[in-house]
Design a protein around this motif. Structure first.
Motif, mmCIF file in Angstrom:
data_model
loop_
_atom_site.group_PDB
_atom_site.id
_atom_site.type_symbol
_atom_site.label_atom_id
_atom_site.label_comp_id
_atom_site.label_asym_id
_atom_site.label_seq_id
_atom_site.Cartn_x
_atom_site.Cartn_y
_atom_site.Cartn_z
ATOM 1 N N PRO A 132 -8.797 9.172 55.820
ATOM 2 C CA PRO A 132 -10.161 8.663 56.239
ATOM 3 C C PRO A 132 -10.127 7.280 56.002
ATOM 4 N N LEU A 133 -9.788 6.789 54.695
ATOM 5 C CA LEU A 133 -9.893 5.350 54.310
ATOM 6 C C LEU A 133 -8.646 4.585 54.614
ATOM 7 N N GLY A 134 -7.762 5.157 54.787
ATOM 8 C CA GLY A 134 -6.364 4.491 55.040
ATOM 9 C C GLY A 134 -5.838 3.884 53.724
ATOM 10 N N THR A 135 -4.977 3.061 53.709
ATOM 11 C CA THR A 135 -4.335 2.367 52.701
ATOM 12 C C THR A 135 -5.428 1.504 51.943
ATOM 13 N N SER A 136 -6.636 1.039 52.674
ATOM 14 C CA SER A 136 -7.459 0.064 51.909
ATOM 15 C C SER A 136 -8.537 0.852 51.293
ATOM 16 N N ALA A 137 -8.332 1.957 51.002
ATOM 17 C CA ALA A 137 -9.418 2.726 50.097
ATOM 18 C C ALA A 137 -9.808 1.881 48.950
ATOM 19 N N PRO A 138 -11.139 1.587 48.835
ATOM 20 C CA PRO A 138 -11.607 0.789 47.635
ATOM 21 C C PRO A 138 -11.411 1.687 46.178
ATOM 22 N N SER A 161 -16.026 0.581 37.870
ATOM 23 C CA SER A 161 -17.012 0.916 36.949
ATOM 24 C C SER A 161 -18.172 1.617 37.719
ATOM 25 N N TRP A 162 -19.004 2.174 36.867
ATOM 26 C CA TRP A 162 -20.295 2.683 37.076
ATOM 27 C C TRP A 162 -21.528 2.935 36.060
ATOM 28 N N ASN A 163 -22.741 2.699 36.391
ATOM 29 C CA ASN A 163 -23.690 2.836 35.448
ATOM 30 C C ASN A 163 -24.693 3.680 36.030
ATOM 31 N N ASP A 183 -13.594 -2.517 43.790
ATOM 32 C CA ASP A 183 -12.754 -3.827 43.469
ATOM 33 C C ASP A 183 -12.769 -4.548 44.893
ATOM 34 N N ARG A 184 -13.417 -4.194 45.946
ATOM 35 C CA ARG A 184 -13.651 -5.164 46.949
ATOM 36 C C ARG A 184 -14.559 -4.647 48.016
ATOM 37 N N PRO A 185 -15.314 -5.554 48.729
ATOM 38 C CA PRO A 185 -16.591 -4.846 49.517
ATOM 39 C C PRO A 185 -16.264 -3.940 50.395
ATOM 40 N N LEU A 186 -17.193 -3.186 50.679
ATOM 41 C CA LEU A 186 -16.940 -2.054 51.638
ATOM 42 C C LEU A 186 -16.721 -2.589 52.961
ATOM 43 N N PRO A 187 -15.846 -1.932 53.974
ATOM 44 C CA PRO A 187 -15.659 -2.451 55.117
ATOM 45 C C PRO A 187 -16.943 -2.608 56.114
ATOM 46 N N GLY A 188 -16.918 -3.627 56.417
ATOM 47 C CA GLY A 188 -18.138 -4.138 57.449
ATOM 48 C C GLY A 188 -19.473 -4.522 56.604
ATOM 49 N N GLU A 195 -13.178 7.347 45.298
ATOM 50 C CA GLU A 195 -11.650 6.782 45.471
ATOM 51 C C GLU A 195 -10.949 7.796 46.329
ATOM 52 N N ARG A 196 -11.112 9.067 46.327
ATOM 53 C CA ARG A 196 -10.067 10.046 46.870
ATOM 54 C C ARG A 196 -10.510 9.826 48.319
#
Length: 421
Positions: free
Chosen positions: A5-11, A15-17, A32-37, A70-71
């Motif tokens: 569903p996210l293709g090869t560009s899955a972020p 980290s998280w808090n 590691d990169r902005p969400l699409p759109g 991530e998945r």
């Protein structure tokens, strides 16, 4: 059949808090990169773990959420016999909504996670029956709130959740995941859209209160201009946040013109189309005109150290009040809400929702004798009406100007409000 569903560009999650808010823990998940759109690399989601359950439990939920981001698809996407589950499809559909830049995907994901998966998430989607979905929909009023507060969800929330689920199953049918959508309920199967809030009927601001909030100089000038834009045009706070000086045509007659074609999304931190995706043509009230002229002539430069440019926001953020939020950016809605409550305290008024500015515009215009249909053309234009207004603005413009002039702003009485001149 479904693919990634996210293709090869899955972020990738970097980290998280955790942070407590409103009785529950929220997880801020950084990518590691902005969400699409969008322009943001942060996902803000409630872990649905109450504060009294402890931080350890919230950390487990936050890690699970980060893993699923991530998945792209959760581990429960298929049943024990390999069939696609309700949760598997809905998570995939929701992930696609995110990649398409649909700003509601976070709310929709919460609807599915809190109100569908616990009941039907494990079921193979092809085996779900109409009777099962009807029973689920009718039981929605008994679902408990997921924000840690006591009680069950409101009728309005029931409708919002049901619409999300109907949409997900509709797309499953369109892609031949299922033969036909089992979501056959109608409005009679759901409660009325009553959220139990009487303040929406009893709230609102009087003319005297509106006059004080835009004229009383105990309130800083930039916020008085902001409140005038809200109270005297009917714009939403997010629409006011991204109005630029180029949007204002002071030479238009009989009143100036303000064009609103976009709004600010605080959650996604992007400028987007208006809620109804139409361009609004807004008359500038004479009092608002005076405030804008004074603010452009002197106030803006005093606050920001230079005269405004056409691309500058009319009332940009001062900066410094919100972490990593520089001056000149659109005003954050949550911070604007806090400042609004502070200003209500300053002039001695009871606290109300910031969004009452919009409803007050409608109510004050109606009370002044404006025609409701003309008010609708300002605050709730449909795409067709917006197109008609654009093509026939010279004919309809005087009627829209009449709406705003029905709101008679006067200097607050000195015995009620101390005005600094």
């Amino acid at each position: 059949m479904l693919g990634d569903p996210l293709g090869t560009s899955a972020p990738r999650v970097t980290s998280w808090n955790l942070r407590p808010r409103g009785g529950v823990y929220y997880a801020d998940i950084y990518l590691d990169r902005p969400l699409p759109g969008t322009k943001t690399n942060r996902i803000q989601e409630s872990t649905r773990t109450r504060l009294d359950e402890g931080e350890a439990a919230a950390r487990v939920q936050a890690q699970r959420m980060a893993d699923e981001v991530e998945r792209g698809t959760p581990a429960s996407a298929v049943s024990s016999d390999g069939a696609l589950t309700v949760k598997g499809w809905c998570e995939t559909w929701n992930a696609r909504r995110a990649t398409q830049g649909k700003l509601d995907w976070m709310h929709e994901g919460a609807h599915l996670r809190d109100h569908l998966y616990p009941w039907l998430g494990h079921r193979p989607i092809a085996e779900v029956t109409k009777a099962e979905m009807l029973m689920w929909a009718r039981a929605l009023p008994k679902h408990v709130r997921s924000d840690g507060k006591p009680g069950t969800i409101s009728g309005r929330t029931c409708h919002n959740v049901a619409n999300t689920v109907r949409h997900a199953f509709k797309h499953a049918a369109k892609e031949d995941i299922i033969a036909v959508s089992p979501c056959v309920w109608d409005a009679t199967d759901l409660p009325v859209k009553d959220d139990g809030r009487t303040d929406r009927l009893e709230g609102g601001f009087t003319l005297e209160q509106v006059s004080a909030l835009i004229l009383d100089k105990r309130i800083p000038e930039d916020r008085r201009v902001q409140y005038a834009l809200e109270f005297l045009t009917g714009m939403r706070p997010g629409e006011v946040a991204v109005r630029r000086w180029r949007d204002w045509n002071a030479a238009e007659k009989p009143l100036g013109l303000l064009v609103a074609a976009s709004a600010w999304s605080t959650r996604m931190r992007i400028e987007k189309a208006t809620k109804t995706r139409v361009t609004k043509w807004l008359p500038v009230h004479p009092v608002l005109d005076k405030l804008l002229r004074a603010w452009k002539r002197d106030g803006f430069a005093k606050m920001f150290g230079r005269p405004p440019e056409p691309e500058d926001f009319i009332v940009p953020s001062r900066g410094g009040s919100t972490r990593n939020w520089p001056a000149g950016r659109p005003r954050n809605n949550s911070h604007a809400w806090n400042r609004f409550q502070h200003d209500l305290d300053a002039v001695g008024f009871a606290r109300q929702r910031h969004y009452e500015t919009r409803s007050s515009f409608r109510s004050l215009a109606l009370a002044g004798g404006a025609i409701e249909k003309d008010i609708d053309r300002i605050t709730h234009p449909s795409p067709k009406e917006a197109k008609d207004l654009y093509e026939r603005r010279r004919l309809l413009w005087p009627r829209l100007c009449d709406v705003v002039t029905r709101i008679h702003i006067t200097t607050p009485r000195p015995e009620r409000l101390r005005l600094v001149r």
